[in-house]
Design a protein around this motif. Sequence first.
Motif, PDB file in Angstrom:
ATOM      1  N   ASP A   1       0.853  -1.190   0.000  1.00 25.63           N
ATOM      2  CA  ASP A   1       0.000   0.000   0.000  1.00 25.63           C
ATOM      3  C   ASP A   1       0.893   1.246   0.000  1.00 25.63           C
ATOM      4  OD1 ASP A   1      -2.148   1.690   0.120  1.00 25.63           O
ATOM      5  OD2 ASP A   1      -2.406   1.504   2.289  1.00 25.63           O
ATOM      6  N   LEU A   2       1.521   1.477  -1.149  1.00 25.62           N
ATOM      7  CA  LEU A   2       2.519   2.549  -1.249  1.00 25.62           C
ATOM      8  C   LEU A   2       1.909   3.785  -1.883  1.00 25.62           C
ATOM      9  CD1 LEU A   2       5.607   3.113  -0.869  1.00 25.62           C
ATOM     10  CD2 LEU A   2       5.858   2.511  -3.268  1.00 25.62           C
ATOM     11  N   LYS A   3       2.106   4.914  -1.242  1.00 32.29           N
ATOM     12  CA  LYS A   3       1.570   6.163  -1.783  1.00 32.29           C
ATOM     13  C   LYS A   3       2.674   7.081  -2.308  1.00 32.29           C
ATOM     14  CE  LYS A   3      -2.692   6.181   0.898  1.00 32.29           C
ATOM     15  NZ  LYS A   3      -2.568   4.776   1.303  1.00 32.29           N
ATOM     16  N   GLU A   4       3.922   6.824  -1.902  1.00 36.90           N
ATOM     17  CA  GLU A   4       5.029   7.631  -2.407  1.00 36.90           C
ATOM     18  C   GLU A   4       5.983   6.730  -3.192  1.00 36.90           C
ATOM     19  OE1 GLU A   4       6.563   5.729   1.273  1.00 36.90           O
ATOM     20  OE2 GLU A   4       4.698   6.723   0.700  1.00 36.90           O
ATOM     21  N   ARG A   5       6.838   7.305  -3.992  1.00 37.32           N
ATOM     22  CA  ARG A   5       7.805   6.534  -4.769  1.00 37.32           C
ATOM     23  C   ARG A   5       8.966   6.081  -3.884  1.00 37.32           C
ATOM     24  NH1 ARG A   5       9.794   9.269 -10.062  1.00 37.32           N
ATOM     25  NH2 ARG A   5      10.683  10.713  -8.550  1.00 37.32           N
ATOM     26  N   ILE A   6       9.547   4.927  -4.241  1.00 34.67           N
ATOM     27  CA  ILE A   6      10.769   4.469  -3.575  1.00 34.67           C
ATOM     28  C   ILE A   6      11.916   4.635  -4.567  1.00 34.67           C
ATOM     29  CG2 ILE A   6      11.935   2.559  -2.424  1.00 34.67           C
ATOM     30  CD1 ILE A   6       9.231   1.327  -1.840  1.00 34.67           C
ATOM     31  N   VAL A   7      12.905   5.389  -4.199  1.00 33.36           N
ATOM     32  CA  VAL A   7      14.061   5.626  -5.068  1.00 33.36           C
ATOM     33  C   VAL A   7      15.247   4.836  -4.535  1.00 33.36           C
ATOM     34  CG1 VAL A   7      13.254   7.881  -5.812  1.00 33.36           C
ATOM     35  CG2 VAL A   7      14.689   7.698  -3.779  1.00 33.36           C
ATOM     36  N   PRO A   8      16.209   4.515  -5.411  1.00 34.44           N
ATOM     37  CA  PRO A   8      17.371   3.721  -5.000  1.00 34.44           C
ATOM     38  C   PRO A   8      18.118   4.311  -3.810  1.00 34.44           C
ATOM     39  CG  PRO A   8      17.270   3.855  -7.387  1.00 34.44           C
ATOM     40  CD  PRO A   8      16.212   4.779  -6.863  1.00 34.44           C
ATOM     41  N   ASN A   9      18.695   3.391  -3.035  1.00 30.98           N
ATOM     42  CA  ASN A   9      19.560   3.724  -1.896  1.00 30.98           C
ATOM     43  C   ASN A   9      18.826   4.450  -0.768  1.00 30.98           C
ATOM     44  OD1 ASN A   9      21.817   2.655  -3.355  1.00 30.98           O
ATOM     45  ND2 ASN A   9      21.884   4.578  -4.515  1.00 30.98           N
ATOM     46  N   LYS A  10      17.539   4.167  -0.660  1.00 31.11           N
ATOM     47  CA  LYS A  10      16.752   4.702   0.443  1.00 31.11           C
ATOM     48  C   LYS A  10      16.097   3.534   1.194  1.00 31.11           C
ATOM     49  CE  LYS A  10      17.296   9.120  -0.548  1.00 31.11           C
ATOM     50  NZ  LYS A  10      17.967  10.069   0.377  1.00 31.11           N
ATOM     51  N   LYS A  11      15.585   3.815   2.387  1.00 35.88           N
ATOM     52  CA  LYS A  11      14.889   2.803   3.163  1.00 35.88           C
ATOM     53  C   LYS A  11      13.380   2.985   3.041  1.00 35.88           C
ATOM     54  CE  LYS A  11      18.344   1.747   6.711  1.00 35.88           C
ATOM     55  NZ  LYS A  11      18.587   1.645   8.169  1.00 35.88           N
ATOM     56  N   ASN A  12      12.666   1.845   3.099  1.00 33.43           N
ATOM     57  CA  ASN A  12      11.208   1.890   3.086  1.00 33.43           C
ATOM     58  C   ASN A  12      10.684   0.612   3.732  1.00 33.43           C
ATOM     59  OD1 ASN A  12       8.389   1.346   1.810  1.00 33.43           O
ATOM     60  ND2 ASN A  12       8.792   3.508   1.376  1.00 33.43           N
ATOM     61  N   LYS A  13       9.655   0.746   4.534  1.00 33.22           N
ATOM     62  CA  LYS A  13       9.137  -0.396   5.290  1.00 33.22           C
ATOM     63  C   LYS A  13       8.542  -1.489   4.394  1.00 33.22           C
ATOM     64  CE  LYS A  13       4.505   1.529   6.120  1.00 33.22           C
ATOM     65  NZ  LYS A  13       3.500   1.879   7.146  1.00 33.22           N
ATOM     66  N   TYR A  14       8.191  -1.129   3.136  1.00 35.17           N
ATOM     67  CA  TYR A  14       7.583  -2.114   2.242  1.00 35.17           C
ATOM     68  C   TYR A  14       8.617  -2.923   1.460  1.00 35.17           C
ATOM     69  CZ  TYR A  14       2.945  -0.143   3.024  1.00 35.17           C
ATOM     70  OH  TYR A  14       1.761   0.257   3.591  1.00 35.17           O
ATOM     71  N   LEU A  15       9.882  -2.573   1.542  1.00 35.69           N
ATOM     72  CA  LEU A  15      10.892  -3.263   0.744  1.00 35.69           C
ATOM     73  C   LEU A  15      10.990  -4.757   1.041  1.00 35.69           C
ATOM     74  CD1 LEU A  15      13.614  -0.535   0.373  1.00 35.69           C
ATOM     75  CD2 LEU A  15      12.568  -1.840  -1.488  1.00 35.69           C
TER      76      LEU A  15
ATOM     77  N   GLY B   1       7.356   3.229  -8.528  1.00 31.47           N
ATOM     78  CA  GLY B   1       6.213   4.140  -8.479  1.00 31.47           C
ATOM     79  C   GLY B   1       4.905   3.387  -8.549  1.00 31.47           C
ATOM     80  N   ARG B   2       3.830   4.115  -8.844  1.00 35.32           N
ATOM     81  CA  ARG B   2       2.497   3.545  -8.826  1.00 35.32           C
ATOM     82  C   ARG B   2       2.342   2.373  -9.799  1.00 35.32           C
ATOM     83  NH1 ARG B   2      -0.237   3.085  -4.965  1.00 35.32           N
ATOM     84  NH2 ARG B   2      -0.335   0.943  -5.656  1.00 35.32           N
ATOM     85  N   SER B   3       2.827   2.513 -11.023  1.00 33.84           N
ATOM     86  CA  SER B   3       2.658   1.457 -12.033  1.00 33.84           C
ATOM     87  C   SER B   3       3.397   0.186 -11.629  1.00 33.84           C
ATOM     88  CB  SER B   3       3.146   1.951 -13.398  1.00 33.84           C
ATOM     89  OG  SER B   3       2.338   3.007 -13.867  1.00 33.84           O
ATOM     90  N   THR B   4       4.595   0.354 -11.083  1.00 39.23           N
ATOM     91  CA  THR B   4       5.371  -0.810 -10.645  1.00 39.23           C
ATOM     92  C   THR B   4       4.673  -1.506  -9.481  1.00 39.23           C
ATOM     93  OG1 THR B   4       7.429   0.251 -11.359  1.00 39.23           O
ATOM     94  CG2 THR B   4       7.626  -1.584  -9.818  1.00 39.23           C
ATOM     95  N   ILE B   5       4.168  -0.753  -8.540  1.00 35.43           N
ATOM     96  CA  ILE B   5       3.465  -1.332  -7.394  1.00 35.43           C
ATOM     97  C   ILE B   5       2.196  -2.054  -7.839  1.00 35.43           C
ATOM     98  CG2 ILE B   5       2.154  -0.766  -5.308  1.00 35.43           C
ATOM     99  CD1 ILE B   5       5.198  -0.837  -4.980  1.00 35.43           C
ATOM    100  N   ASP B   6       1.453  -1.470  -8.773  1.00 30.35           N
ATOM    101  CA  ASP B   6       0.240  -2.120  -9.272  1.00 30.35           C
ATOM    102  C   ASP B   6       0.569  -3.495  -9.850  1.00 30.35           C
ATOM    103  OD1 ASP B   6      -1.365  -0.031  -8.516  1.00 30.35           O
ATOM    104  OD2 ASP B   6      -1.433   0.896 -10.507  1.00 30.35           O
ATOM    105  N   ALA B   7       1.695  -3.578 -10.585  1.00 28.38           N
ATOM    106  CA  ALA B   7       2.101  -4.857 -11.179  1.00 28.38           C
ATOM    107  C   ALA B   7       2.567  -5.834 -10.099  1.00 28.38           C
ATOM    108  CB  ALA B   7       3.204  -4.626 -12.206  1.00 28.38           C
TER     109      ALA B   7
END
Length: 567
Positions: A206-220, A268-274
Amino acid sequence: MNKIYLLLLIFILSSCKKTGETNFSSEASIIDFSLFNKSKTSIDSSYIINSKDTILIEFYRKHKFETVWNSKSDREWMLNEIANAENEGLQPEDYNYKKLNSLEENRDNLPDSILTKFDVMLTQSVQLYINHLSKGKLDPKILYTNWDLREKKVPTNAILSNGLDNGNIETAIENCKPKHLIYQKLKASLKILRQFPKETTIELVDLKERIVPNKKNKYLPTIKKKLMYWGDMKEKDTLITTFYDAKTQEAIKIFQARHGLKPDAVIGRSTIDAINYSRNQRIEQVIANLERWRWFANDFGAHYLLINIPDYTIVAVKNKDTLQSQRVVVGKDSRKTPVLDSKISNINLNPNWTVPPTILKEDIYPDAIKDRGVFKKKSLVILDSKNNEINPWNWKIEDANKYKYVQKPSRNNSLGSMKINFPNHYSVYLHDTNHRDFFAFSFRSLSSGCVRLEKPLEMASYILNDTVKWSLQRIKDTTDIYYYRKLQRKKQQLIDLKNAKLMAKNPTLIIENKTLPKPELKTIVLKVNEDILIHQLYWTAWETKGILNFREDIYCLDADLYSKLRY
């Protein structure tokens, strides 16, 4: 089979003569005579006629109202084929598999009255199976208003009779299945997907923001599990980390590429949808695509253009060779590009654009009510029924439908420099565009229904196939206002030079100063003499060398079609 009986009889009789015994030898007793049992049984014609199934009645009337499934091998092959109907994305129970199989298993103990009903039921099921394989289970013209495919005529009884009467039921059924390469790839995709382990839990991102390389995110961690499940990521040592590392970036690029997304590693959104698609959803998607391919023409022709709407691509194929390939822009969801078959009729160079009613109603009129200057901004000329030009400032909404609204030829009009025409019910065509920046986008469902070409003049040159009269360079020159201005300058220079020479000879000579007319692009209509078919189709899944490929279902057709198939 009569020859087999004769040979068998000769063999038995000769054996009897040699031994002088009337009983069969122990060796002869191992022969399974049920394999040769092809005796026919009469069927009560009223039973078939009362069904009111005209195709069934016609079939059995031709076969003198006698049983036709008298060969055990034919029955066994056909029942096994129905049992495996899921390989075609169909359901065995649509063809009474369980009941038919039960009857077959107990066939030796069945009375004639049940045997004949078994024969009729199997015939009906196979007739239905032949139709579903040949033209699909559902009718797209009933489901959709923007599908215009040639209707398929299926000679059901001829196919079945040929298979049974000539002992080649397997060949007859196999020939009903689409032979298109994509259909075969979809069947391969279905097989691959069914080999994936069942997902015990479906974790959605359930991602609402983009994840960019070399960053942390709880959904990874969840994303990494998905990547490993699908085989895009091989490494497992980074599973529990929330850091978007280099290995995960490479896996995301692979995932994005096979889903038709820009492989930039930005989630981003399209990648998450897939990513959020489950195995079962992908299976359902493939089954929906198999059904669509049964709707499509069996033969695309020797020379054709093939557009895959959700893949935003067009290819030109001649004698099975792909000779052109381009990106395209297709209709947005509110103005879908129609699925159709047609034949190219002509090409317009420097086309003018008459604004269609939908765009007038939804885009032009609302703006014009507020500001009459919109006509000039959009380079639109208002013409009455006699082609007289109407002053935009005198335009009134109550008279709007009395006029037509035209953009004159220009590289920057809505059709650009070229359009390709073909007969259809939706007034759509292929054309150039004044929004050439759209081709840089991954998501290109942006037009008003027509298909926009990335390299329109190259496609025109390919279709015309005339390097003498219409080379690519001549097409470019013909559609370039700067080319005509250059010619005009040269012509003016020659006139000026001629006048200068005359003045040198006679300084008192008065020469009228003539101004050459301003160059304008003229519409040129070029007939296409070669038979080139065009197929605008819709498919969102396939397989290439064992790799699953999916595309965004831009018109949201897959899930709805699957539910109707399983209803």
